[in-house]
Design an enzyme around this catalytic site. Structure first.
Site, PDB file in Angstrom:
ATOM      1  N   TYR A 146      53.723  28.076  21.168  1.00 12.36           N
ATOM      2  CA  TYR A 146      53.917  28.575  22.526  1.00 12.36           C
ATOM      3  C   TYR A 146      55.279  28.209  23.097  1.00 12.36           C
ATOM      4  O   TYR A 146      55.801  28.904  23.956  1.00 12.36           O
ATOM      5  CB  TYR A 146      52.845  27.999  23.462  1.00 12.36           C
ATOM      6  CG  TYR A 146      51.557  28.767  23.461  1.00 12.36           C
ATOM      7  CD1 TYR A 146      50.772  28.834  22.328  1.00 12.36           C
ATOM      8  CD2 TYR A 146      51.121  29.426  24.605  1.00 12.36           C
ATOM      9  CE1 TYR A 146      49.585  29.528  22.331  1.00 12.36           C
ATOM     10  CE2 TYR A 146      49.928  30.123  24.619  1.00 12.36           C
ATOM     11  CZ  TYR A 146      49.163  30.167  23.478  1.00 12.36           C
ATOM     12  OH  TYR A 146      47.990  30.858  23.487  1.00 12.36           O
ATOM     13  N   LYS A 195      45.590  23.306   9.785  1.00 10.32           N
ATOM     14  CA  LYS A 195      45.748  24.171   8.609  1.00 10.32           C
ATOM     15  C   LYS A 195      46.626  23.388   7.629  1.00 10.32           C
ATOM     16  O   LYS A 195      47.726  23.815   7.247  1.00 10.32           O
ATOM     17  CB  LYS A 195      46.382  25.511   9.042  1.00 10.32           C
ATOM     18  CG  LYS A 195      46.420  26.580   7.965  1.00 10.32           C
ATOM     19  CD  LYS A 195      45.052  27.142   7.606  1.00 10.32           C
ATOM     20  CE  LYS A 195      45.177  28.121   6.447  1.00 10.32           C
ATOM     21  NZ  LYS A 195      43.852  28.546   5.930  1.00 10.32           N
ATOM     22  N   ASP A 227      40.366  28.022   9.730  1.00  3.07           N
ATOM     23  CA  ASP A 227      39.580  29.206   9.353  1.00  3.07           C
ATOM     24  C   ASP A 227      38.117  28.834   9.154  1.00  3.07           C
ATOM     25  O   ASP A 227      37.203  29.553   9.567  1.00  3.07           O
ATOM     26  CB  ASP A 227      40.173  29.918   8.121  1.00  3.07           C
ATOM     27  CG  ASP A 227      40.553  28.966   7.001  1.00  3.07           C
ATOM     28  OD1 ASP A 227      40.514  27.729   7.188  1.00  3.07           O
ATOM     29  OD2 ASP A 227      40.895  29.463   5.905  1.00  3.07           O
ATOM     30  N   ASP A 251      43.722  27.943  21.537  1.00  2.00           N
ATOM     31  CA  ASP A 251      43.606  29.169  22.322  1.00  2.00           C
ATOM     32  C   ASP A 251      42.534  30.066  21.710  1.00  2.00           C
ATOM     33  O   ASP A 251      41.637  30.561  22.394  1.00  2.00           O
ATOM     34  CB  ASP A 251      44.961  29.891  22.347  1.00  2.00           C
ATOM     35  CG  ASP A 251      44.897  31.193  23.133  1.00  2.00           C
ATOM     36  OD1 ASP A 251      44.291  31.186  24.222  1.00  2.00           O
ATOM     37  OD2 ASP A 251      45.431  32.205  22.657  1.00  2.00           O
ATOM     38  N   ASP A 255      38.277  30.578  22.983  1.00  2.00           N
ATOM     39  CA  ASP A 255      37.682  31.878  23.336  1.00  2.00           C
ATOM     40  C   ASP A 255      36.430  32.127  22.503  1.00  2.00           C
ATOM     41  O   ASP A 255      35.418  32.600  23.003  1.00  2.00           O
ATOM     42  CB  ASP A 255      38.676  33.030  23.091  1.00  2.00           C
ATOM     43  CG  ASP A 255      39.414  33.429  24.360  1.00  2.00           C
ATOM     44  OD1 ASP A 255      39.564  32.554  25.239  1.00  2.00           O
ATOM     45  OD2 ASP A 255      39.841  34.589  24.471  1.00  2.00           O
TER      46      ASP A 255
HETATM   47  C1  IPM Z   1      44.515  30.693  27.968  1.00  2.30           C
HETATM   48  C2  IPM Z   1      45.217  32.013  28.069  1.00  2.30           C
HETATM   49  C3  IPM Z   1      46.721  31.756  28.089  1.00  2.30           C
HETATM   50  C4  IPM Z   1      47.082  31.071  26.784  1.00  2.30           C
HETATM   51  C5  IPM Z   1      47.573  33.004  28.321  1.00  2.30           C
HETATM   52  C6  IPM Z   1      47.186  33.684  29.615  1.00  2.30           C
HETATM   53  C7  IPM Z   1      49.036  32.718  28.273  1.00  2.30           C
HETATM   54  O1  IPM Z   1      44.849  32.833  27.019  1.00  2.30           O
HETATM   55  O2  IPM Z   1      44.652  29.876  28.909  1.00  2.30           O
HETATM   56  O3  IPM Z   1      43.808  30.475  26.997  1.00  2.30           O
HETATM   57  O4  IPM Z   1      47.285  31.736  25.765  1.00  2.30           O
HETATM   58  O5  IPM Z   1      47.149  29.843  26.783  1.00  2.30           O
HETATM   59 MG    MG Z   2      43.334  32.043  25.773  1.00  2.12          MG
END
Ligand code: IPM
Ligand code: MG
Length: 366
Positions: A146, A195, A227, A251, A255
């Protein structure tokens, strides 16, 4: 206690869900004798519209001056919103990344657990869910891909893009310590995800995590390749306690973990630095498609406010009261649309409510 809270309502459903979290904080203030002083801070698309940039220096200074920042969500529809025609560093998300970096918010805590009351929303089979799961994803938030150098240029007439993944041992050590500290207050297990079979940064990650682990003999440490971790999250989520990982992997895995709970609108998060300061935000996005309709689930933001009470202000009793009120409302059968049961007969046993009503119900249970 006097609490100075910066508020980034942001875009999309942000303002609606943040309003409910403020309501809940005010109720806590009334009941337990605290004062919450709010200061609105612009970030994201709304800041672009007002100032031309997603985060101004004044906004950073205002966030720094606050004890904590409560955030809704930022960004819009990436294919239709004019914000996404701007250069990458001027888009809404760039504001968030800049804020994380400017405030040194290196430790991102993302709890993902299955609510007993919402078991039917979980997309996994009953035999996989077992007794449920409760994990904390600890994501490094200010390093790695990032924040490494990036560029796109022509190399021998071929358009080529480069993103750099860098970690130094200090960055790894401080997040690892945080991960182990949190594990000590939980089930004392850390799964460090990397990884290491391919990446140098992951091999260093593993080495430093092992060094840190020596100071925490009561914590069981295991290493897992990313993975495999993605697979294990849907195969046997109950095996995890603390998942410790770098920025990009975190990240993606967070999710996945939140979707597995079936209720992304329920999950909170905290981004912390070396002080008591924290940025608290729901795990879900700005959901521009439902913005302004009064149907968004405010619970993740309300639970983020509870994390703020716990981590920044050390108000554990008050944080417990908020979490307890959320459970009470769910037990009472109230649901926002995103957590309504899929099956017709089960829908008859609960009551669908909007954003505001959900906030009111939670306040009434405090
Ligand atoms: C998160 C989001 C952010 C990230 C984006 C909005 C930049 O996906 O907080 O997980 O990738 O960190
Ligand atoms: Mg995210």
């Amino acid at each position: 206690m006097e609490c100075h809270v910066g508020v980034i309502a942001g875009d999309g459903i942000g303002p609606e869900i943040v309003a409910e979290a403020r309501k809940v904080l005010n109720k806590i203030g009334e009941k337990y004798g605290h004062t919450f002083r709010y200061e609105d801070i612009l970030m994201g698309g709304c800041s672009i519209d007002a100032t031309g940039v997603p985060l101004t220096d004044e906004a950073i200074a205002a966030a720094k001056a606050a004890d904590a920042v409560l955030m809704g969500s930022i960004g819009g529809n990436t294919t239709t919103s004019p914000w996404y025609k701007l250069a990458p560093e001027l888009r809404p998300e760039a504001g968030l990344l800049k804020l994380r970096k400017s405030l040194n918010l290196f430790a991102n805590l993302r709890p993902a657990y299955l609510y007993e009351e919402l078991k039917e929303a979980c997309p996994l089979r009953g035999d996989i869910i077992g007794d449920g799961f409760d994990m904390m994803i600890m994501r490094e938030l200010t390093g790695g891909l990032y924040f490494g150098a990036r560029e796109t240029k022509e190399v021998d007439g071929v358009l080529t893009a480069v993103d750099t993944l860098t970690y130094n041992e200090k960055e790894i050590r401080r997040i690892a310590k945080r991960g182990f500290d949190i594990a000590m207050k939980r089930k004392k297990k850390v799964t460090s995800v990397d990884k290491a079979n391919v990446l140098d940064s992951s091999r260093l990650w593993r080495k430093i995590v092992e060094e840190v682990a020596k100071d925490y003999p009561q914590v069981v440490l295991e290493h897992m390749l990313v993975d495999n971790c993605a697979m294990q999250l849907v195969k046997d989520p109950g095996q995890f306690d603390v998942i410790l990982t770098e920025n990009m992997f975190g990240d993606i895995l967070s999710d996945e973990a939140s979707m597995v709970t079936g209720s992304i609108g329920m999950l909170s998060s905290a981004s912390l630095n070396d002080t008591k300061f924290g940025l608290y935000e729901p795990s879900g996005g700005s959901a521009p498609d439902i913005a302004g309709k009064g149907i968004a689930n405010p619970i993740a933001t309300i639970l983020s406010a509870a994390m703020m009470l716990r981590y920044t202000f050390d108000l554990d009793k008050e944080a417990d009261a908020v979490e307890q009120a959320v459970r009470q409302v769910l037990r009472g059968g109230y649901r926002t649309i995103d957590i309504m049961p899929q099956e017709e007969e089960k829908r008859l046993t609960v009551k669908q409510v909007g954003t505001r009503e959900m906030g009111d119900l939670i306040c009434a249970n405090i």
